[in-house]
Structure formats: C-alpha cells, structure tokens
Enzyme design. Sequence first.
Site, PDB file in Angstrom:
ATOM      1  N   GLU A 233      64.548   2.128  30.451  1.00 10.86           N
ATOM      2  CA  GLU A 233      64.904   0.792  29.952  1.00 10.86           C
ATOM      3  C   GLU A 233      63.940  -0.292  30.438  1.00 10.86           C
ATOM      4  O   GLU A 233      63.679  -1.266  29.737  1.00 10.86           O
ATOM      5  CB  GLU A 233      66.336   0.432  30.343  1.00 10.86           C
ATOM      6  CG  GLU A 233      67.406   1.217  29.601  1.00 10.86           C
ATOM      7  CD  GLU A 233      67.788   2.514  30.300  1.00 10.86           C
ATOM      8  OE1 GLU A 233      67.083   2.916  31.267  1.00 10.86           O
ATOM      9  OE2 GLU A 233      68.773   3.138  29.882  1.00 10.86           O
TER      10      GLU A 233
ATOM     11  N   PHE B 271      83.594   3.120  34.057  1.00 10.46           N
ATOM     12  CA  PHE B 271      82.374   3.907  34.032  1.00 10.46           C
ATOM     13  C   PHE B 271      81.255   3.096  33.383  1.00 10.46           C
ATOM     14  O   PHE B 271      81.418   2.548  32.301  1.00 10.46           O
ATOM     15  CB  PHE B 271      82.602   5.208  33.258  1.00 10.46           C
ATOM     16  CG  PHE B 271      81.343   6.039  33.143  1.00 10.46           C
ATOM     17  CD1 PHE B 271      80.744   6.580  34.271  1.00 10.46           C
ATOM     18  CD2 PHE B 271      80.758   6.269  31.902  1.00 10.46           C
ATOM     19  CE1 PHE B 271      79.580   7.326  34.166  1.00 10.46           C
ATOM     20  CE2 PHE B 271      79.590   7.019  31.782  1.00 10.46           C
ATOM     21  CZ  PHE B 271      79.009   7.556  32.934  1.00 10.46           C
TER      22      PHE B 271
ATOM     23  N   LYS C 254      81.768  -3.017  23.927  1.00 10.04           N
ATOM     24  CA  LYS C 254      81.785  -1.993  22.887  1.00 10.04           C
ATOM     25  C   LYS C 254      82.816  -2.300  21.800  1.00 10.04           C
ATOM     26  O   LYS C 254      82.552  -2.100  20.612  1.00 10.04           O
ATOM     27  CB  LYS C 254      82.080  -0.632  23.516  1.00 10.04           C
ATOM     28  CG  LYS C 254      81.917   0.519  22.537  1.00 10.04           C
ATOM     29  CD  LYS C 254      81.943   1.864  23.238  1.00 10.04           C
ATOM     30  CE  LYS C 254      81.588   2.968  22.239  1.00 10.04           C
ATOM     31  NZ  LYS C 254      81.573   4.291  22.876  1.00 10.04           N
TER      32      LYS C 254
END
Lengths: 156, 564
Positions: free
Chosen positions: B50, B112, B162
Amino acid sequence: MDNERRVVSVIVINEASVLSRITDLFSARGYNIESLTVAPIPSSEYSRLTIVTSGESRVIEQITKQLHKLIPVLKVYEHTKLVEKEMALVKFTISTSLSDIEALSSSYNGKIVNANRDTVIVMVVDEPTRVSNFLSAIERFNPKEIVRSGSVALEQ
Amino acid sequence: MQLNGAQMVIEALKYEGVDTVFGYPGGAIMNVYDEIYKQDHFKHILTRHEQAAVHAAEGYAKVTGKVGVAMVTSGPGFTNAVTGLANAYMDSTPIVVISGQVPMSLIGTDAFQEIDAVGISRSCTKHNYLVTDASDLAHVLKEAFYLASSGRPGPVHVDIPKDVTAQLAEFEYPTSVSMQTYKPTTKGNARQIKKAIEAIAASKRPLLYLGGGIVNANASKSVREFAALTGIPAVETFMARGVMGASNPLLISMLGMHGSYAANMAMSETDLIIGLGARFDDRVTGKLSEFAKNAGVIHVDIDPASISKLVDATYPIVGDVALVTKEFLELAKEKIDSSKYEPWREMCEHFEQIHPLAYDDSSDTLKPQWVVERVGELLGKDANISTDVGQHQMWTAQYYPFDRPRQFISSGGLGTMGYGFPAALGVKRGDIERVSINITGDGSILMNIQELMTSVEQNLPVINIILNNHYLGMVRQWQTLFYDKRYAQTDLSVQPNFVKLVESFGGVGYDVSTKEEFDKALKDAVDADVVALINVTVERLENVLPMVPAGGSLFNMMLDDKDR
C-alpha cells in the site's frame, strides 16, 4: 523572550472530530493551551472555541494562521480589546465560616449556589486573574474541590 | 439516480476524469473493488504494497499535475499508506487516498482490521473525512478532489465504512464546490505587488529564491520570463529543480545544505530575497540568525502560514505564484532596468568561478557524480528522473541537468527512503512516452523492491540505477564527519545478487563498475523496455559536498574533504 498570554476565539463548523483537529494542531506544533472552552453558537451550524494560549508574537501569529488553514475553521479572532470572563465553582464543608465565604464571593460576582447537609458550593464569575485572586483568598477556608471553567471572551 | 456507495465512488472518479487508480484490495474495501471489476473508465494498478500505491499516485500527480488517486483497505492497508500521505503532505502533492473501514456498527469495538484511520491521518493530510452515510459521498469526494488540487495542494483522505459502500442512496455529482470555510486567496494584493516591484527596482543585489510552489502553480514560464526581463539571478530549492532550466545563464544553482558555494554565497550577499513558492526550511536556511542578514524579503506564497513563519517578510504577498509573477512581469517592464544588476551578476559569476560544483573523477572506481552526469548527457530532458533518499538524491539534485519542471520527482520534505521506485512507476504511467529513471541507493532500493512485480505485470518499465557504495551512505557520511567514524549499522556489505533478483521478476539486470559498462547497460536498459536494475559499484567513501553542517551558517561550507 516575551511570552505573551493571548486569547484566541475560533469559529468552526460544528461537526465530528473538529475539536481533535484543533487540539492536534496545538500538540503537533508544540503550542500551549492554558484553557479551552467550546460550545455551539445558537441557531447556527457553528461552534465557538475560546482558547487561552501563550507564546512569542511569531508563535501567536503562526497559531492563528495554522488555525485558519484547518478546513472547518470559519474565523479566527486574536483578541486585543476584549471582555474576558471565567467561572469557578468551589466546594466547602458546611462547618466553614459561611458568612466570610459569602462576603468574599460576592466581591467576585459570586454567591452560594448550592448547599446541603455537609457542603456548600460557591460560584464566582470574573476576570481570570481575579478568579485566581479569589481562589488564593479562600485557601485558608480549606476548599474541598475547585473547578475552573476556562475563559470565554468577546471583542469589545 | 439510486446507487450504492461503491458505485458512487466509481462514478465520482469518472466525473473527476481519473484514468488511473493505484491500490491494493482487502476486506473492508471489497465492495468498491467489485465495482472496479465491472468498469472500464479507469485502469487500476495493483502495487505490491500500500505504501507503494500512495507513492505511485504521488509520482503520477507530480509528473502530470493532476490529482493522483490511491485506494487501500482498512487497518494495515491504511497504516501502510500513512507514509505516503505524510510524504505528499510535506511536498504539497495533490492526491486523494480512499480507504475502506470496518462497518459503522463495528467502529470502536476493536474489530478485525479496525484502526482509527482519520485519527491517524489528521496530522498528515490537508483534510480528511469519515463518511458515515452514502448520501454524503458525492459532495465529500467532490470536495476531496477540490481541496487536494486547490490552494496549497496536498493529500486528502476519505475513509468509507464497508456498510456505507453497500448503502443505497440518491446520487448526483456536484458540478461545483462552494465551501464557506475554505476560500484560498489566489490574487495577490495589488498595493503589496507594487511595493515589491519598487523594492526590487531600488535594490542593488536582488535574488530570486525559487521553490516547489512554482512547479505546483505551473508558473515556470512566467518565472523564466521575469528573470530574463529583469536580469535577476536565481537560486532554486531542491523542490524547484528544473524551474529555470539547467542551461539558463541566470540560474546560479541549488542552495542549502548541499547547495553550491555560489548559490549559498549569493543568498548570503543579496540585499533583497524574492521568494516565490518557497518556505525557508531548515535545509535551505542553515542557522536562521545568520541567514541573509542584510536582505529584505519579498515572500509570495499561496499559504499565508508559510509567510513569516521562519523568516520575517518585508513584503508578504499571499497568492498564486503564477498570477503574482504575471503581475510582477507587467510592472517590471516599466520599472526595472536589468543593466543595473550587472555588477551583481558579475559577483555571482565570480562565486561560481572560485568554487564551482566539482568532484575528482577517477579512473579506478566510478564516481557517483559521474554516473548522474552521464545519465544527464545520455538522456537529458528526454527522461523523467525520480530518486530515493540519501547521497544519490543529493548528487542527482546537484549534477543532473534538469531542463523542465516536473522532470525531477523526489521526496523533499519527508525524506522517505523507498519512495523512488514506486514514484517512478506512477511517473511512467503519467508520462508513458518518456523514459522513467529512478536513481537510488543500495539502502533505499530494498525498501520497496517488491514493486519489480508491479512494473513487470503492468508493463511500466522503470530503470533503477543503484549508486551502490555498500553503505547507508548519507548516514555514513554524517558518522564520518560528526561521529568520529563510528559506523553504527550503516555498513551494507551483505547484499543480494541484484541481477538475479530482477531477473527472477522478469526484468533485466546489470552489474557495472566501469564507464563503458555503464553506457552499455543504460542503452540496453532503455532498449529492453522492461524493468531494470543497473547496479553500479561506486566509490565507497565519497561524500556529498559542499555541505553546510546542520545548524551552521549558509556561508560557512565544507567545500571538499580537506575542510573537515
């Protein structure tokens, strides 16, 4: 070095994490915050912060410029002629000489605002230096707890 | 039109004219990647880390002048991207980084791959957003691109949970941005501009001090015109290399810690600094109290906070350096007589003659400076030159004949080792016609070596020229000079076989230790049109000189190794 005490007011959009943006800026660049108050401005989408800080004039200038650079900041006032007030609440045990305390507090725009079986709470509202004077004056009455609000200020 | 959040991201990128996204997928950003799969408006370039994605986006932005875009997932995907954000922040590069975040319902639960991404990026971005409702996405992304590219440019980070990328909402992309709290001043104050020109006319030894802001503002042309019209000599900061053009007779050189004697002396002797898009940082000024003691200061900058931050400006001008320089140019036509500065130009030339930028070439071992000069001779303006960070970076800034702005892509402010190779990938993507060179060191190249795979896979050939001295050279230099030669952890004698390494990825490699070998390797690598490592063994203990020791005065330079 002339370390000046300065009061800076900041008008910001009242949105999530805006306070962190301000305080992160102060810590990241090593500026002092002596006190900081914040509350929404009535019937607007903005909040007003009053920050008491200190530093050389170059540092103060940088502080106002860096605050301006933050995207949610609308205005920054570096006050010169201002009305500045601070509040303090002080708790005493009830056995303390109540009339003395009341007399003292009234000379600092204060009064007893709460009393119960064991304690009384006194409020004073005045210029920060006078609030400090009040707090040293009442030391001999052994206050149980003291809280200061930090300054709020308006340009004259 | 009802879209889900992921589709909105794609639409926004389409409206912004984005043709390339550098990134790496992961759990929290998968909805967006699913939409990337379905579209063909832009190309997604999968880097292998990244950090490299963000550096590549930055290289792309620096070479094209457009906003670079990178995309990463939550948690480690984002934290890996932070160095890239910080680098872009220090160098004022316009990029937008979009990260996935855990769903809203999990934020704050230590889920997570959860990390407080906007909390982390706050101090290394121009601005950031956590989008909590899909209906905010259109205006947030519009603002992100606007903020990144306007005013003083910089990175903007958009964090999207998300569930927001799955949420349906009405989508209409705004055609314009109006932000009550953000209105950068672009037009300089006319009275200040007039006063500045009068001060220049009254001065005897004015000096143009050119910074990276000129590159960002695309102001090189007017700056060159202004210099030519007025005959005022110029020094460039590291970030401004290429602004004047190497062959410009008015360009003295780069100034600062590793600037030339002439540039630093000109800065010490000038009576009026004309600062354009430069910020007087410590690597330029040396000891502040001794810096340009007798000079007035005109300081033009888009960022008011840069003005009088370190050096008091006599004539502060907040504005876009391109617009202000154009106004300077108009006024200068009547008010400034170039012949007045002839003695001053002679003095600057004299400085250049007494201590020109030079090194002792050798017939035994290759000198790193020779390699840089040679690349310049062979490729000149036809190559874009990226660098990593260290000695090789300074030799490149000193010895490469940069001819145009946006030719030199390097990590100036943050000094990020590992920047050069991924940046050079982005540079190649943004300017496919030109050869993309990364001049690097044996320390830096290993910090993002995995990008060999990206380069091969995406057919983005980059020629990495490793100036290999088997040392972490710049730190070794400081240890030699200031730590009594205690070489703590800087001996890099143990090395990979670079030729086999690059070949295993499908590229070409060359071990080089003579001038003939170097010429041949570079020519071969250009023709090969595939990623290359040219491993050049250079003089081990060569120092970058001249040097102003940290905190020293600009006029007090170590000129050669005898000055130690």
